[in-house]
Enzyme design. Structure first.
Site, PDB file in Angstrom:
ATOM      1  N   GLU A 258       0.884  -1.171   0.000  1.00  0.00           N
ATOM      2  CA  GLU A 258       0.000   0.000   0.000  1.00  0.00           C
ATOM      3  C   GLU A 258       0.919   1.218   0.000  1.00  0.00           C
ATOM      4  OE1 GLU A 258      -3.212  -0.368  -0.330  1.00  0.00           O
ATOM      5  OE2 GLU A 258      -3.087  -2.543  -0.194  1.00  0.00           O
ATOM      6  N   CYS A 292      -1.077   9.739   2.136  1.00  0.00           N
ATOM      7  CA  CYS A 292      -0.962   9.112   0.819  1.00  0.00           C
ATOM      8  C   CYS A 292      -2.072   9.574  -0.122  1.00  0.00           C
ATOM      9  CB  CYS A 292      -0.994   7.596   0.955  1.00  0.00           C
ATOM     10  SG  CYS A 292      -2.463   7.002   1.809  1.00  0.00           S
TER      11      CYS A 292
HETATM   12  P1  NAD Z   1       8.811   4.817   4.215  1.00  0.00           P
HETATM   13  O1  NAD Z   1       8.634   3.945   3.061  1.00  0.00           O
HETATM   14  O2  NAD Z   1      10.056   5.558   4.364  1.00  0.00           O
HETATM   15  O3  NAD Z   1       8.632   3.977   5.569  1.00  0.00           O
HETATM   16  C1  NAD Z   1       7.519   3.138   5.780  1.00  0.00           C
HETATM   17  C2  NAD Z   1       7.941   1.951   6.629  1.00  0.00           C
HETATM   18  O4  NAD Z   1       8.857   1.159   5.889  1.00  0.00           O
HETATM   19  C3  NAD Z   1       8.654   2.344   7.907  1.00  0.00           C
HETATM   20  O5  NAD Z   1       8.261   1.472   8.930  1.00  0.00           O
HETATM   21  C4  NAD Z   1      10.129   2.129   7.557  1.00  0.00           C
HETATM   22  O6  NAD Z   1      10.950   1.896   8.675  1.00  0.00           O
HETATM   23  C5  NAD Z   1      10.018   0.915   6.667  1.00  0.00           C
HETATM   24  N1  NAD Z   1      11.120   0.729   5.720  1.00  0.00           N
HETATM   25  C6  NAD Z   1      11.868   1.678   5.094  1.00  0.00           C
HETATM   26  N2  NAD Z   1      12.770   1.097   4.283  1.00  0.00           N
HETATM   27  C7  NAD Z   1      12.573  -0.238   4.375  1.00  0.00           C
HETATM   28  C8  NAD Z   1      13.184  -1.371   3.800  1.00  0.00           C
HETATM   29  N3  NAD Z   1      14.222  -1.261   2.939  1.00  0.00           N
HETATM   30  N4  NAD Z   1      12.733  -2.601   4.123  1.00  0.00           N
HETATM   31  C9  NAD Z   1      11.698  -2.751   4.974  1.00  0.00           C
HETATM   32  N5  NAD Z   1      11.096  -1.717   5.592  1.00  0.00           N
HETATM   33  C10 NAD Z   1      11.520  -0.475   5.291  1.00  0.00           C
HETATM   34  O7  NAD Z   1       7.540   5.773   4.217  1.00  0.00           O
HETATM   35  P2  NAD Z   1       7.178   6.982   5.187  1.00  0.00           P
HETATM   36  O8  NAD Z   1       8.030   8.122   4.857  1.00  0.00           O
HETATM   37  O9  NAD Z   1       7.107   6.521   6.596  1.00  0.00           O
HETATM   38  O10 NAD Z   1       5.660   7.226   4.748  1.00  0.00           O
HETATM   39  C11 NAD Z   1       5.330   8.007   3.687  1.00  0.00           C
HETATM   40  C12 NAD Z   1       5.005   7.174   2.480  1.00  0.00           C
HETATM   41  O11 NAD Z   1       4.021   6.186   2.786  1.00  0.00           O
HETATM   42  C13 NAD Z   1       4.389   8.025   1.402  1.00  0.00           C
HETATM   43  O12 NAD Z   1       4.877   7.628   0.157  1.00  0.00           O
HETATM   44  C14 NAD Z   1       2.912   7.731   1.544  1.00  0.00           C
HETATM   45  O13 NAD Z   1       2.147   8.024   0.399  1.00  0.00           O
HETATM   46  C15 NAD Z   1       2.924   6.289   1.871  1.00  0.00           C
HETATM   47  N6  NAD Z   1       1.675   5.891   2.517  1.00  0.00           N
HETATM   48  C16 NAD Z   1       0.835   5.050   1.855  1.00  0.00           C
HETATM   49  C17 NAD Z   1      -0.387   4.718   2.433  1.00  0.00           C
HETATM   50  C18 NAD Z   1      -1.363   3.808   1.750  1.00  0.00           C
HETATM   51  O14 NAD Z   1      -2.245   3.290   2.414  1.00  0.00           O
HETATM   52  N7  NAD Z   1      -1.270   3.593   0.456  1.00  0.00           N
HETATM   53  C19 NAD Z   1      -0.726   5.234   3.674  1.00  0.00           C
HETATM   54  C20 NAD Z   1       0.172   6.094   4.300  1.00  0.00           C
HETATM   55  C21 NAD Z   1       1.382   6.399   3.724  1.00  0.00           C
END
Ligand code: NAD
Length: 491
Positions: A258, A292
């Protein structure tokens, strides 16, 4: 519903410096501070997990899952419902934690409690849904297929709506008899993890079924390779999601992604412009644009674009940014200094390429002003990329076909909105948009437990979360055939 049942429900003594395994315990990787993004003040500390902690959590969850899967669905539903009650009943105590840790204004934090409880109740109802079907038999034997849990689901969640976005995966996974190893974002481990562990602990979830281990990318990657984890339910950026897909795919896991969005709000020439400006401001500025589903592009018919823009600039001028825990503000802080720098770079790129900065474009530390850019076009980062900041990007179009094309050419495909006085016209346009979710006569920020949430391209990998999608995502098929007696073969 938010009358505080117990003034010390969160009970910091219990979890400070720890993670939630079968119980609250220290982690091998140590302790990390949790800070308030508005002030930089340390508000608590939690145990931080590394690869060894994830392996431990998954091993403990494996034993617990076998028993949880055999627990009667009615009992699983009862525990989930109790957790929802506890979340609501302790909302008054929990909301300030969410506000401080994630930089949320009060209404956004209270929506997290309200929607969090709804997601859990929806999951409770799924626990007792029919879970299979009789299938045609080719030789007279009994033949049926049933939905069974995957085993252990690894949940990885982001910082922006930490409570709801963690709960929507955790509760659905638990409802069907999965155990969960959950890794909240290290910037929001309390709203995204500790609160959830506490409500399920108090609700009587058997020990070990839910493991909450805050950590960073290394812990997330360890989940993607762990042999005990069968599925990864990931919510976050397309960049990290792609990495998760690569690693978890190599390890044969079911992957639910997501991801981000660059969501268009199309305002037609017959729209009520006061309402359209209000919708644009809410969609672009709520939670500082760190959603998002945020309205990433306001596509305005060229006949009304100027009038709409003037109204939106007026709205932006009345939306103060500041510390939501101490001031009456509309916008709280941006989550980190690096994210502030990223927003600023995107605004500067737009201006350098010819967009007009009509208001904002400045920040006081982490408090980024509500910003309006007009004349945004493809090729500018503000058009092409998710900003994740309070920046309204106005794009004009001449025909409906152009508005549709501008929406569909995006790398993302999460949500869209269409505002018009003519509902039929708006629905016809909605039908042409290649997005996962579209809202007629509303802006783009809409979510809830009953709808299948998600979108194509860089917004996800074809999975959905919520509503009817949950059975499909959090269970898998098992085919069982039964002959009355074994019969011989030619060999
Ligand atoms: P991010 O991808 O940096 O982090 C999200 C999660 O992934 C965190 O827990 C982080 O520690 C983990 N993570 C990061 N790198 C990883 C890796 N290599 N392997 C495994 N886990 C890893 O995102 P963010 O900055 O926290 O959130 C913002 C992003 O999330 C935006 O792009 C937003 O649109 C998206 N988002 C999507 C939804 C949805 O439902 N589609 C909802 C909210 C946020």
């Amino acid at each position: 519903m938010m009358n505080n049942q117990n003034q010390n429900f969160l009970d910091t003594e219990r979890w400070q410096g720890r993670a939630f395994f079968a119980d609250w315990q220290t982690t091998a990787a140590g302790v990390m501070d949790v800070t308030d993004p508005a002030t930089g003040a340390v508000i608590a500390s939690v145990g931080v997990g590394g690869a060894a902690d994830i392996a431990r959590a998954a091993t403990e969850a494996r034993a617990a899952q076998k028993i949880w899967a055999k627990t009667l669905p009615t009992e699983r539903a009862r525990i989930l419902s109790k957790a929802a009650d506890l979340l609501e009943q302790n909302g008054t105590e929990l909301i300030p934690w969410i506000m401080r840790e994630s930089g949320s204004i009060y209404p956004k934090a209270s929506i997290e409690i309200e929607h969090g409880a709804l997601f859990i109740r929806h999951a409770a109802s799924l626990a007792t849904a029919p879970m299979g079907m009789m299938i045609p038999s080719m030789d007279g034997r009994a033949n049926y297929a049933k939905r069974v849990p995957h085993g252990i689901v690894g949940v990885i969640s982001p910082f922006n709506f930490p409570l709801v976005l963690s709960i929507r995966s955790i509760a659905a996974a638990l409802a069907f008899g999965n155990a969960v190893v959950h890794k909240p974002d290290p910037r929001t481990p309390i709203s995204g993890g500790i609160i959830i562990a506490r409500i399920f602990e108090e609700a009587g979830l058997p020990k070990g079924v839910l493991q909450v281990v805050p950590g960073g990318a290394d812990a997330g990657e360890a989940m993607c390779t762990d042999a005990n984890i069968a599925m990864i339910s990931f919510t976050g950026s397309a960049r990290a999601g792609s990495k998760v897909a690569e690693i978890a795919g190599k390890h044969f896991k079911k992957i639910q992604l997501e991801l981000g969005g660059k969501n268009s709000l199309i305002v037609l020439d017959d729209a009520d412009l006061d309402i359209a400006a209000s919708n644009s401001a809410w969609g672009a500025f709520l939670h500082q644009g760190q959603i998002c589903m945020a309205t990433g592009l306001i596509l305005a018919d060229e006949k009304i674009a100027e009038a709409l823009t003037a109204k939106l600039v007026m709205k932006a001028s009345h939306l103060p940014a500041g510390d939501p825990s101490t001031n009456q503000v509309a916008l709280g802080p941006i989550i980190s200094d690096s994210q502030v720098a990223s927003i600023q770079a995107i605004v500067e790129d737009a201006v350098a390429k010819g967009a007009k900065l009509l208001i904002g474009g400045t920040h006081d530390g982490r408090f980024y002003a509500a910003t309006v850019l007009s004349g945004v076009k493809p090729g500018m980062r503000a058009f092409d990329e998710e900003v994740f900041g309070p920046v309204a990007c106005i794009v004009t179009f001449a025909t409906e076909a152009e508005a549709i094309e501008l929406t569909n050419n995006s790398d993302y495909g999460l949500a869209a909105g269409v505002i018009s006085a003519n509902t039929g016209r708006a629905v016809r346009i909605a039908d042409e948009l290649d997005v996962g979710m579209v809202h007629v006569n509303d802006q783009t920020v809409n979510g809830g437990p009953f709808a299948p949430f998600g979108g194509p391209r860089k917004s996800g990998n074809g999975t959905r979360i919520g509503g009817p999608a949950d059975i499909e995502e959090f269970t898998t098929w098992k085919w069982i055939s039964v002959k009355d007696v074994a019969t011989p073969y030619p060999f």
